[in-house]
Design a protein around this motif. Structure first.
Motif, PDB file in Angstrom:
ATOM      1  N   ARG A  25      -9.928  12.872  -8.117  1.00  0.00           N
ATOM      2  CA  ARG A  25      -8.563  12.601  -7.662  1.00  0.00           C
ATOM      3  C   ARG A  25      -7.720  13.859  -7.761  1.00  0.00           C
ATOM      4  N   GLU A  26      -7.072  14.210  -6.650  1.00  0.00           N
ATOM      5  CA  GLU A  26      -6.167  15.357  -6.577  1.00  0.00           C
ATOM      6  C   GLU A  26      -4.757  14.871  -6.310  1.00  0.00           C
ATOM      7  N   ASP A  27      -3.767  15.565  -6.873  1.00  0.00           N
ATOM      8  CA  ASP A  27      -2.383  15.280  -6.514  1.00  0.00           C
ATOM      9  C   ASP A  27      -2.040  15.995  -5.216  1.00  0.00           C
ATOM     10  N   ARG A  28      -1.193  15.386  -4.417  1.00  0.00           N
ATOM     11  CA  ARG A  28      -0.719  16.010  -3.184  1.00  0.00           C
ATOM     12  C   ARG A  28       0.790  15.852  -3.096  1.00  0.00           C
ATOM     13  N   PRO A  29       1.465  16.691  -2.315  1.00  0.00           N
ATOM     14  CA  PRO A  29       2.925  16.574  -2.188  1.00  0.00           C
ATOM     15  C   PRO A  29       3.323  15.174  -1.723  1.00  0.00           C
ATOM     16  N   LYS A  30       4.445  14.698  -2.228  1.00  0.00           N
ATOM     17  CA  LYS A  30       4.889  13.343  -1.893  1.00  0.00           C
ATOM     18  C   LYS A  30       5.613  13.329  -0.547  1.00  0.00           C
ATOM     19  N   VAL A  31       4.855  13.623   0.506  1.00  0.00           N
ATOM     20  CA  VAL A  31       5.409  13.531   1.852  1.00  0.00           C
ATOM     21  C   VAL A  31       4.948  12.247   2.529  1.00  0.00           C
ATOM     22  N   THR A  32       3.947  11.618   1.929  1.00  0.00           N
ATOM     23  CA  THR A  32       3.424  10.357   2.437  1.00  0.00           C
ATOM     24  C   THR A  32       2.746   9.627   1.291  1.00  0.00           C
ATOM     25  N   ARG A  34       0.085   7.896   1.803  1.00  0.00           N
ATOM     26  CA  ARG A  34      -1.302   7.694   2.230  1.00  0.00           C
ATOM     27  C   ARG A  34      -2.263   8.481   1.333  1.00  0.00           C
ATOM     28  N   VAL A  35      -3.401   7.854   1.036  1.00  0.00           N
ATOM     29  CA  VAL A  35      -4.447   8.516   0.266  1.00  0.00           C
ATOM     30  C   VAL A  35      -5.369   9.243   1.246  1.00  0.00           C
ATOM     31  N   GLN A  36      -5.498  10.541   1.060  1.00  0.00           N
ATOM     32  CA  GLN A  36      -6.339  11.349   1.942  1.00  0.00           C
ATOM     33  C   GLN A  36      -7.707  11.511   1.298  1.00  0.00           C
ATOM     34  N   GLY A  43     -21.284  17.727  -1.371  1.00  0.00           N
ATOM     35  CA  GLY A  43     -21.378  16.414  -2.006  1.00  0.00           C
ATOM     36  C   GLY A  43     -20.139  15.988  -2.764  1.00  0.00           C
ATOM     37  N   ARG A  44     -19.084  16.807  -2.734  1.00  0.00           N
ATOM     38  CA  ARG A  44     -17.856  16.412  -3.417  1.00  0.00           C
ATOM     39  C   ARG A  44     -17.104  15.374  -2.599  1.00  0.00           C
ATOM     40  N   VAL A  45     -16.577  14.378  -3.286  1.00  0.00           N
ATOM     41  CA  VAL A  45     -15.683  13.400  -2.666  1.00  0.00           C
ATOM     42  C   VAL A  45     -14.334  13.555  -3.343  1.00  0.00           C
ATOM     43  N   VAL A  46     -13.298  13.851  -2.555  1.00  0.00           N
ATOM     44  CA  VAL A  46     -11.969  14.118  -3.097  1.00  0.00           C
ATOM     45  C   VAL A  46     -10.968  13.150  -2.483  1.00  0.00           C
ATOM     46  N   ASP A  55      -4.275   5.001 -10.288  1.00  0.00           N
ATOM     47  CA  ASP A  55      -5.689   5.166  -9.978  1.00  0.00           C
ATOM     48  C   ASP A  55      -6.282   3.932  -9.292  1.00  0.00           C
ATOM     49  N   HIS A  56      -5.818   2.764  -9.698  1.00  0.00           N
ATOM     50  CA  HIS A  56      -6.342   1.539  -9.093  1.00  0.00           C
ATOM     51  C   HIS A  56      -6.071   1.513  -7.593  1.00  0.00           C
ATOM     52  N   ALA A  57      -4.856   1.880  -7.201  1.00  0.00           N
ATOM     53  CA  ALA A  57      -4.504   1.900  -5.782  1.00  0.00           C
ATOM     54  C   ALA A  57      -5.327   2.942  -5.024  1.00  0.00           C
ATOM     55  N   VAL A  58      -5.584   4.066  -5.677  1.00  0.00           N
ATOM     56  CA  VAL A  58      -6.410   5.102  -5.043  1.00  0.00           C
ATOM     57  C   VAL A  58      -7.828   4.582  -4.818  1.00  0.00           C
ATOM     58  N   LEU A  59      -8.378   3.912  -5.838  1.00  0.00           N
ATOM     59  CA  LEU A  59      -9.731   3.362  -5.708  1.00  0.00           C
ATOM     60  C   LEU A  59      -9.811   2.302  -4.620  1.00  0.00           C
ATOM     61  N   VAL A  60      -8.782   1.494  -4.500  1.00  0.00           N
ATOM     62  CA  VAL A  60      -8.758   0.478  -3.445  1.00  0.00           C
ATOM     63  C   VAL A  60      -8.852   1.148  -2.077  1.00  0.00           C
ATOM     64  N   ALA A  61      -8.091   2.233  -1.899  1.00  0.00           N
ATOM     65  CA  ALA A  61      -8.123   2.965  -0.626  1.00  0.00           C
ATOM     66  C   ALA A  61      -9.483   3.592  -0.390  1.00  0.00           C
ATOM     67  N   VAL A  62     -10.079   4.118  -1.455  1.00  0.00           N
ATOM     68  CA  VAL A  62     -11.398   4.756  -1.337  1.00  0.00           C
ATOM     69  C   VAL A  62     -12.456   3.732  -0.957  1.00  0.00           C
TER      70      VAL A  62
END
Length: 250
Positions: A25-32, A34-36, A43-46, A55-62
């Motif tokens: 999990r990486e942090d990104r600017p709060k412009v959206t 959406r989970v990218q 083989g990395r998944v970011v 984290d739960h919401a991120v996992l749901v998106a993943v």
């Protein structure tokens, strides 16, 4: 702070079929909100998301893209099965400043061991045609070129970073997880393997670290500075991330 080759953050995971897949999990600017999600050739998944998304919401998106992630990983693994380890012999392809050059190894007891960049080729002269000799010479050549290229690009980038009052010191050091870093005292450390990438990628890493002279953390101010001095830096970062495995290949 530093420009990471392999993003470092919280590691999440989920199970798809009989495989547990790790997600950085990486942090990104709060412009959206959406989970990218990105899958890289090594083989990395970011998963990049604003820090206020749990984290739960991120996992749901993943997990919604689990099938696509698994397919991407499988495709990249199949590609790696056909990669041939470097042998440091004539005919191999090596990168320098984003361009491919064909390696030409010349054996001669009369020639001083050296590397020359010629039109379309890297010519390596050795007294004995041994892969270890060629590899060592080429590694030192990359380091020498890196110091020269980084110094020139740093001077060019300082023209755009008005908040930097003095030219920062820099050094080169081979790192497996970082392209560059900035110490609390303002000294830059740059990975010499970065010289294999294009000037645009080198400029991105330099500007990233120079922004840390003004803002040491990845804050909103930091990203505002990056957007001001290098609009579209995200696509350059993605390009650099995508070719990391090739640039680090010895």
């Amino acid at each position: 702070m530093s420009v990471m080759i392999y993003p470092q953050g919280r590691t999440l995971s989920f199970v798809y079929g009989d495989e547990r897949i790790l997600v950085c999990r990486e942090d990104r600017p709060k412009v959206t909100s959406r989970v990218q999600i990105k899958v890289y050739p090594d083989g990395r998944v970011v998963a990049a998301a604003p820090s206020d998304i749990d984290d739960h919401a991120v996992l749901v998106a993943v997990k919604k893209r689990a099938r696509w992630i698994h397919q991407q990983l499988r495709d990249f693994r199949q590609q790696y099965e056909h990669l041939i380890p470097r042998q440091y012999i004539s005919g191999e392809s090596h990168l320098y400043l984003g361009k491919q050059y064909m390696l030409k190894v010349i054996e001669s007891e009369d020639h001083t061991p050296q590397v020359k960049l010629l039109r379309g080729s890297l010519e390596v002269s050795v007294r004995q045609r041994h892969s270890g000799n060629v590899k060592t010479l080429l590694a030192e050549w990359y380091k020498d070129k890196a110091r020269d290229v980084f110094a020139r690009r740093l001077d060019a980038m300082l023209e755009h970073t008005l908040w930097v009052s003095e030219r920062p010191q820099f050094r080169t050091r081979v790192m497996q997880t970082r392209w560059g870093s900035c110490s609390p005292k303002g000294c830059l450390t740059l990975n010499p393997y970065l010289v294999k990438a294009s000037r645009e990628c080198i400029d991105y890493v330099l500007l990233h670290e120079l922004c840390h002279l003004a803002e040491h953390n990845h804050s909103e101010r930091f990203y505002r500075l990056m957007n001001q001095i290098m609009p579209g830096w995200q696509s350059v970062k993605e390009k650099l991330d995508g070719m990391a495995h090739r640039l680090l290949l010895n």
